[in-house]
Design a protein around this motif. Structure first.
Motif, short mmCIF file in Angstrom:
data_model
loop_
_atom_site.label_atom_id
_atom_site.label_comp_id
_atom_site.label_asym_id
_atom_site.label_seq_id
_atom_site.Cartn_x
_atom_site.Cartn_y
_atom_site.Cartn_z
N MET A 33 0.84 -1.19 0.00
CA MET A 33 0.00 0.00 0.00
C MET A 33 0.88 1.26 0.00
O MET A 33 1.81 1.35 0.80
CB MET A 33 -0.92 -0.01 1.23
CG MET A 33 -1.96 1.07 1.26
SD MET A 33 -3.15 1.01 -0.10
CE MET A 33 -3.88 -0.61 0.15
N ASP A 34 0.59 2.20 -0.90
CA ASP A 34 1.40 3.42 -0.98
C ASP A 34 1.05 4.43 0.11
O ASP A 34 1.93 5.01 0.74
CB ASP A 34 1.19 4.10 -2.34
CG ASP A 34 1.77 3.30 -3.50
OD1 ASP A 34 2.76 2.59 -3.31
OD2 ASP A 34 1.21 3.40 -4.62
N VAL A 35 -0.25 4.68 0.30
CA VAL A 35 -0.69 5.82 1.11
C VAL A 35 -1.82 5.42 2.04
O VAL A 35 -2.72 4.66 1.66
CB VAL A 35 -1.18 6.98 0.20
CG1 VAL A 35 -1.59 8.19 1.04
CG2 VAL A 35 -0.10 7.37 -0.81
N LEU A 36 -1.79 5.98 3.25
CA LEU A 36 -2.89 5.87 4.20
C LEU A 36 -3.38 7.28 4.52
O LEU A 36 -2.59 8.20 4.68
CB LEU A 36 -2.42 5.21 5.50
CG LEU A 36 -3.43 5.18 6.66
CD1 LEU A 36 -4.53 4.18 6.38
CD2 LEU A 36 -2.74 4.87 7.99
N THR A 37 -4.70 7.43 4.60
CA THR A 37 -5.28 8.69 5.02
C THR A 37 -6.51 8.42 5.87
O THR A 37 -7.18 7.40 5.68
CB THR A 37 -5.61 9.60 3.82
OG1 THR A 37 -5.98 10.90 4.27
CG2 THR A 37 -6.71 9.00 2.95
N ILE A 38 -6.78 9.30 6.83
CA ILE A 38 -7.86 9.09 7.80
C ILE A 38 -8.71 10.34 7.88
O ILE A 38 -8.18 11.43 8.16
CB ILE A 38 -7.30 8.77 9.20
CG1 ILE A 38 -6.38 7.55 9.17
CG2 ILE A 38 -8.44 8.56 10.21
CD1 ILE A 38 -5.64 7.30 10.48
N GLY A 39 -10.01 10.21 7.67
CA GLY A 39 -10.84 11.39 7.81
C GLY A 39 -12.27 11.19 7.39
O GLY A 39 -12.65 10.15 6.85
N GLU A 40 -13.07 12.21 7.63
CA GLU A 40 -14.50 12.16 7.35
C GLU A 40 -14.82 12.56 5.92
O GLU A 40 -14.26 13.53 5.39
CB GLU A 40 -15.24 13.10 8.30
CG GLU A 40 -16.75 13.13 8.05
CD GLU A 40 -17.51 13.94 9.09
OE1 GLU A 40 -18.63 13.54 9.44
OE2 GLU A 40 -16.96 14.95 9.56
N SER A 41 -15.72 11.82 5.31
CA SER A 41 -16.30 12.22 4.04
C SER A 41 -17.79 12.42 4.23
O SER A 41 -18.42 11.77 5.06
CB SER A 41 -16.04 11.17 2.95
OG SER A 41 -14.67 11.14 2.63
N MET A 42 -18.33 13.34 3.45
CA MET A 42 -19.72 13.75 3.64
C MET A 42 -20.48 13.77 2.33
O MET A 42 -19.89 13.80 1.25
CB MET A 42 -19.77 15.14 4.28
CG MET A 42 -19.27 15.18 5.71
SD MET A 42 -19.02 16.88 6.28
CE MET A 42 -17.53 17.28 5.37
N VAL A 43 -21.78 13.77 2.46
CA VAL A 43 -22.65 14.00 1.31
C VAL A 43 -22.71 15.51 1.08
O VAL A 43 -22.84 16.29 2.02
CB VAL A 43 -24.07 13.45 1.58
CG1 VAL A 43 -25.02 13.84 0.46
CG2 VAL A 43 -24.00 11.94 1.75
N VAL A 44 -22.56 15.91 -0.17
CA VAL A 44 -22.62 17.32 -0.54
C VAL A 44 -23.87 17.57 -1.38
O VAL A 44 -24.10 16.88 -2.37
CB VAL A 44 -21.38 17.74 -1.36
CG1 VAL A 44 -21.43 19.23 -1.68
CG2 VAL A 44 -20.10 17.38 -0.64
N ALA A 61 -17.80 14.36 -0.75
CA ALA A 61 -16.54 15.09 -0.57
C ALA A 61 -16.00 14.90 0.83
O ALA A 61 -16.73 14.62 1.77
CB ALA A 61 -16.74 16.58 -0.85
N GLY A 62 -14.72 15.09 0.95
CA GLY A 62 -13.99 15.04 2.21
C GLY A 62 -12.54 15.17 1.83
O GLY A 62 -12.08 14.56 0.86
N ALA A 63 -11.79 15.98 2.54
CA ALA A 63 -10.41 16.26 2.14
C ALA A 63 -9.61 14.98 1.92
O ALA A 63 -8.91 14.83 0.92
CB ALA A 63 -9.74 17.13 3.20
N VAL A 108 -9.34 5.43 5.85
CA VAL A 108 -9.94 4.97 7.10
C VAL A 108 -10.95 6.01 7.56
O VAL A 108 -10.65 7.21 7.61
CB VAL A 108 -8.86 4.76 8.19
CG1 VAL A 108 -9.52 4.38 9.52
CG2 VAL A 108 -7.87 3.69 7.75
N SER A 109 -12.16 5.55 7.90
CA SER A 109 -13.20 6.48 8.34
C SER A 109 -14.32 5.69 9.00
O SER A 109 -14.23 4.47 9.18
CB SER A 109 -13.73 7.28 7.15
OG SER A 109 -14.62 8.31 7.59
#
Length: 316
Positions: free
Chosen positions: A1-12, A32-34, A52-53
């Motif tokens: 795996m190259d990259v891990l990111t953790i955060g919230e995604s939302m309905v826009v 969307a979510g950064a 991860v979310s």
């Protein structure tokens, strides 16, 4: 795996027609979510990314998870939770230079992420951990998760790329900036915009900002100026790469695309001039359509766009 990111995604939800949202009755749905924006941008360029979310056990959560998985992002560690709903935001486009984002994320499923959402062996073997200042602002438990992963990254020599992505609402939290300043101690590549550099480093002069960042042990500082381009600094070199001139349709998401360009360039072992130019190109493409990921390119599309803008646009 190259990259891990953790955060919230939302309905826009965004009105189909520009103007004050109070008059809108017809909306288009996006996601969307950064962090997921960055993940999708990277998978379109051929990199492997794990996001991860937590999403709510609701129809929006089901749709969001299906969409991001469909973009090729590894969602195997995303939890469907009854602890809260999937986050929601409204994007109000008055005109191209007046875009207002209204968040409805308090108590969302993602805000209930816990340190046990990940295990240490799921970090080993990673090349890059992408972290923003958004996830630490969701809740204390989400912040503790980020700190734990940062400790593991330091232990296992995973490159940490920190995009502050500061949200005005989070600044109301008394210790929010202190949380982000703690993340600086773990950061290898720091990519604030000009305002965020002042907020986190407490100095206005760019050279002093870079020195302050280096004092945290950061190896590379890239400061984004949306009006002109981006400056980069390492202990061995520095430079400025002007932005690409495109027609702005929707500026939200440009910073996420830029971050993806930085990560992609690092993974491809490019020079810093080339890395920042790629980041600028992705940021430019992102703002040419409504929606954070609508115009994020695949590798061929990115190459064609950059070939069409071949001027020597690097100043040292």
């Amino acid at each position: 795996m190259d990259v891990l990111t953790i955060g919230e995604s939302m309905v826009v939800l965004s009105p189909k027609n520009p103007g004050a949202m109070r008059y809108s009755t017809d909306f288009t749905r996006f996601f969307a979510g950064a962090e997921s924006n960055v993940a999708i941008a990277l998978t379109r360029l051929g990199h492997s990314v794990k996001w991860v979310s937590q999403v709510g056990n609701d129809e929006f959560g089901t749709a969001l998870l299906s969409f991001i998985r469909g973009e090729g992002v590894d969602t195997s560690l995303v939890k469907v939770s009854d602890s809260g709903p999937t986050g929601l935001l409204f994007k109000e486009i008055r005109h191209s230079n007046d875009i207002r984002v209204h968040y409805y994320r308090d108590g969302s499923a993602a805000s209930h992420m816990q340190p046990d959402s990940l295990k240490e062996d799921q970090v080993t073997g990673l090349k890059v951990f992408h972290v923003t200042g958004i996830t630490p602002g969701l809740s204390d438990s989400a912040y503790q998760l980020i700190l734990q992963v940062l400790e593991w990254c330091k232990k296992h020599a995973v490159t940490v790329i920190f995009d502050p992505n500061i949200r005005a609402k989070f600044l109301k939290q008394p210790t929010y900036l202190e949380k982000l300043q703690r993340i600086l101690h773990y950061t290898d590549v720091f990519i604030p915009n000009t305002q965020e550099a002042v907020q986190l480093l407490n100095v206005h002069d760019m050279k002093e900002q870079v020195d302050a960042a280096f004092s945290y042990g950061i190896g590379t500082v890239i400061i984004k100026d949306g009006q002109t381009g981006a400056y980069y600094f390492t202990d061995a070199q520095e430079g400025f790469v002007p932005h690409f001139d495109v027609e702005i349709v929707d500026s939200v998401g440009a910073g996420d695309a830029f971050a993806a360009g930085i990560i992609s360039g690092i993974l491809d072992d490019l020079s810093w001039d080339e890395i920042v130019r790629r980041a600028n190109a992705l940021g430019a493409l992102a703002i040419t359509a409504v929606g954070d990921i609508t115009n994020l390119p695949n590798r061929n599309e990115l190459d064609e766009f950059m070939k069409g803008n071949r001027a020597d646009n690097v100043r040292r």
